[in-house]
Each structure stands twice: as structure tokens, then as C-alpha cells.
Design an enzyme around this catalytic site. Structure first.
Site, PDB file in Angstrom:
ATOM      1  N   LYS A  93       0.839  -1.202   0.000  1.00  0.00           N
ATOM      2  CA  LYS A  93       0.000   0.000   0.000  1.00  0.00           C
ATOM      3  C   LYS A  93       0.877   1.257   0.000  1.00  0.00           C
ATOM      4  CE  LYS A  93      -3.730  -1.983   2.840  1.00  0.00           C
ATOM      5  NZ  LYS A  93      -4.868  -1.846   1.925  1.00  0.00           N
ATOM      6  N   ARG A 108     -10.332 -11.583   2.272  1.00  0.00           N
ATOM      7  CA  ARG A 108     -11.208 -12.668   1.818  1.00  0.00           C
ATOM      8  C   ARG A 108     -10.557 -14.039   2.027  1.00  0.00           C
ATOM      9  NH1 ARG A 108     -11.318  -9.887  -3.902  1.00  0.00           N
ATOM     10  NH2 ARG A 108     -11.087  -8.160  -2.434  1.00  0.00           N
TER      11      ARG A 108
END
Length: 440
Positions: free
Chosen positions: A219, A294
Site C-alpha cells: 500500500k 477474503r
């Protein structure tokens, strides 16, 4: 801490804040939000506006008052008063407030605010103090304080190094780069009206990434600085159970699956191109190490399915796409059904939770196609709808005949505040899910 008292106990010297329906006198700018009066301040509101009482609280907060008596031209309901107090909360200011409710109502609102605030504080805690294992233990102890004699609460903690941990393929893979042990925390509530071998009524599955660097799909600085809050879903689900216990009457078996890990960078971390295999036979090609939520949620969904949960609700700060779709003031809800569960919508509507249903269709699976595995972990291709594709990934880990709802928690955190809440964790969904647990 926020303390509430009946206005009959208010000292005469206390500043009075009156919520006044209308606009400021003409000597003030037409958009002035407050003006002084003989006893304190008039705060101008339009009671026809959406959540006007929360907007009023943000104005009161700007006055830097910590001790005041609240009156209102339009009497606040108890629920509106709760949201007014919630809108004052900033995680650091103590308040002493006198209001037009009796002592019992003051105690009810104060207890509820205090409970929710504890979980908002945990959501905002730094990642060195809230590691995967420690945050599970802290959440368990916080919930336990609300159980009293209503039933039993137990914790099963399975972490790296334990004999059966490797079956949690997502947690094992995501946690490989971290020195902190990834873990699955299973908190089981059994009311006195149920037995330990009775069916599991509701499973709550949460993403608890205690810090998210993005892994090798790193990120940018701007997006990493708030990643201590990537654990917010597990915190708010625990908060919902605590609020349900605080209100009393929870007669369902509820089990929390807290899927907790750090997502770090190291020589032994997961890499783009890696393939992992889940116990249900699904293989996943990693095409984005920043789509780790996920992967760990899949572990919780599989475990809830193995435990034969009658209903599964999962929640995660899962995609930036959800924030783009609906903003940070509401959460996104996705399900295999075109119409949301009426019990959930009723609970959210009655509790003032803001949400919006996004689509989930069979064709969304095409954006997860992989040449080397069953699916990729992140969507690809022109026009891939990120939140729907993420839900499509999760759907594979839930039995087709089991009712299932996925919440993409876009409203978890406000970096800069809003007209309704101060900057920081919002506590969104805590009351709504608590009401759902009590009334489903």
C-alpha cells in the site's frame, strides 16, 4: 467517559445548550450554527433534516464544552439522544451532561454508549498492543463482562503452531510474513435456554487484520497509516454480541469466528503467483497480496459451515470499491438473494444504521478466473465490480442452502469525520446486528 444525569440535578451554574429549531438571528450570518444566550448557547437545527440531532452534537462539540445541560425545542427520543451522545464521542473527551430524561433512562443510554465506546476504542488501538492473539483475548474478556447469568461464554483459540491450525489455509498463508501468530478465535455463547449440542443458530464471521501493509502488493503511505483499523469487523461483531447481552433476552446460540492476522512483508511471506488450497477443494491463485481479507474470511466461513450454522453473517473492511460505491457513511450489504433478509433490514432501519444493497450475481465469478487454480483471490478484467467480485469469492465457501449475508464495512472508520460523527471508528452496525441477534 460520558456521564449522564437528569436535568433536575443540574447545578445552576452549568452552561445550558438549547437545540433550537430555526435559524440564527439576523445579526449573525445566515448559516451560523449557534449563538450565545443568557444561560449558554442556542444551537440552530432543522428538525426536518436527516439525523439533525447528530449534526447538532457536532456543533456542540465545536464549542469545546465538556459539562453542560441539554434542552431542546423538540424533545429527543431515547434513540435520538443515544445518537446525539454517540456523535459527541471522539475517543478522548470526557463529558458530564444533564438532560431531560429520568435517572433510569440516563443509566440505560449511558450504559449503551459506554458499551459501544469500548469497542470503538479497541478498533482504534495501535497494532503493537492489539496483535492477533491479544485482540481476541481482549474482545473475549470485554464481552464476558456483559454475560452475567444469562448463559455461558467460551473461547477456543487456535494459532500458528497448534496441531490443527494448518487447515486454516488463508490465515496460515496471510500470516506467514508476520512474527505475530495468526489465529482463529472462536467465541461461543450458549444461553441458559439452550444445550451445548443444540444447533448453532447464528454464526458471525469477521475479518481481523490487525495491521495491513498490503504485503508485496504494498500500500502507499497514505493508505497504510490507518490500517490498525483493518480489524474493525471482528471488533464490531463482538460489540454487537455485547450489546445484545447488555439489553438481555438473547436466547440463541451465537458463535463468533474471529479470523485474525497481520499482513506484513518478509522473505517468507505470500507472493503473487502462489497457490493455496482450502479443505473444500478450492484452490486460489494469489494475484494481489493486498486482497488478504477474503482469504482469512474463507477460513471462518468454512469452519462455520462445518459447525452446521443455521445462518451465517460475515463482515469485513474488505474493499475500497465499497467506499467508492456508497461512501463512508453507510455499509454495503450483499447476499445471494435479490431481497435482503427482512429481519436484518428491520433491525438496521429501527436502529438508525445506514446501509445499501449491492448486487451479487453468478456472472461476477468470471472476474476471478484463473488458468492455474479454481479462482484468483482478486478480481481482474475491464469493469470488474470490486465489492461484488469479493462477495462472489466468499460465496464459494458457504453451503448453497445456508442463509448468508456479507457486509462490506465501508462505514467502519472516518479519517476526517463527517456531519454526523467525529473522526475515528464509527461503531456502525453494532446496534443493528445486536437487534438482529435479539429478534431474528
Amino acid at each position: 467517559m460520558i456521564l449522564l444525569h437528569p436535568s433536575t440535578d443540574c447545578p445552576k451554574t452549568t452552561v445550558v445548550v438549547n437545540l433550537k429549531d430555526g435559524v440564527a438571528p439576523e445579526q449573525f450570518a445566515k448559516d451560523a450554527k449557534f449563538s450565545p444566550n443568557a444561560k449558554g448557547y442556542d444551537v440552530y437545527v432543522d428538525t426536518n433534516e436527516f439525523k439533525w440531532y447528530q449534526k447538532a452534537a457536532r456543533t456542540v462539540s465545536s464549542l469545546c464544552l465538556k459539562n453542560f445541560c441539554l434542552t431542546s425545542d423538540k424533545a429527543l427520543t431515547q434513540d435520538e439522544f443515544y445518537w446525539f451522545i454517540t456523535a459527541l464521542y471522539d475517543g478522548k473527551t470526557d463529558y458530564d451532561i444533564f438532560c431531560d430524561f429520568d435517572a433510569d433512562k440516563c443509566f440505560e443510554v449511558q450504559s449503551l454508549v459506554s458499551c459501544v465506546s469500548k469497542f470503538r476504542q479497541i478498533a482504534d488501538s495501535d497494532s503493537k498492543s492489539s496483535t492477533p492473539v491479544s485482540v481476541v483475548l481482549q474482545l473475549f474478556e470485554t464481552i464476558k463482562a456483559y454475560v452475567q447469568d444469562q448463559g455461558s461464554l467460551t473461547l477456543k483459540l487456535c494459532k500458528r503452531g497448534d496441531s490443527d491450525f494448518k487447515k486454516y489455509a488463508g490465515l496460515y498463508t496471510v500470516g506467514m510474513a508476520s512474527t505475530q501468530d495468526p489465529c482463529m478465535g472462536i467465541i461461543d455463547y450458549i444461553p441458559n435456554t439452550k444445550r451445548s449440542n443444540d444447533p448453532l443458530d447464528i454464526a458471525l464471521v469477521g475479518k481481523g487484520i490487525t495491521f495491513d501493509t498490503g504485503g508485496y502488493s504494498l500500500k502507499p503511505d497514505k493508505y497504510m497509516e490507518t490500517m490498525r483499523t483493518d480489524k474493525t469487523a471482528v471488533v464490531y461483531l463482538c460489540g454487537a454480541l455485547a450489546v445484545a447481552l447488555l439489553k438481555g433476552g438473547l436466547d440463541k446460540r451465537v458463535r463468533l469466528y474471529l479470523c485474525c492476522s497481520e499482513n506484513m512483508v518478509s522473505g517468507q511471506g505470500m507472493l503473487p503467483g502462489d497457490i493455496i488450497a482450502y479443505p473444500n477443494g478450492i484452490t486460489v491463485e494469489i494475484n494481489n497480496t493486498d486482497a488478504e481479507g477474503r482469504l482469512v474470511l474463507a477460513d471462518g466461513l468454512l469452519q462455520a459451515s462445518e459447525d452446521k450454522a443455521q445462518y451465517i453473517l460475515d463482515m469485513a473492511t474488505l474493499t475500497g470499491a465499497a467506499k467508492i460505491a456508497v461512501g463512508r457513511d453507510m455499509c454495503s450489504v450483499l447476499t445471494k438473494e435479490k431481497v435482503l433478509d427482512p429481519a436484518l433490514t428491520k433491525a438496521f432501519d429501527e436502529q438508525g444504521e445506514m446501509y445499501w444493497q449491492l448486487p451479487l450475481a453468478p456472472y461476477h465469478r468470471r472476474f476471478l478466473s484463473s488458468r492455474r487454480a479454481t479462482v484468483t483471490n482478486s478480481g481482474h478484467g475491464e469493469g470488474a465490480p470490486g465489492s461484488s467480485v469479493a462477495a462472489s469469492f466468499l460465496e464459494q465457501f458457504v453451503p448453497k442452502d445456508t442463509p448468508w449475508v456479507h457486509i462490506d464495512l465501508s462505514s467502519a472508520y472516518l479519517p476526517d469525520g463527517s456531519p454526523f460523527l467525529a473522526a475515528g471508528p464509527t461503531g456502525a452496525t453494532i446496534l443493528g446486528i445486536a437487534s438482529f441477534l435479539l429478534n431474528k
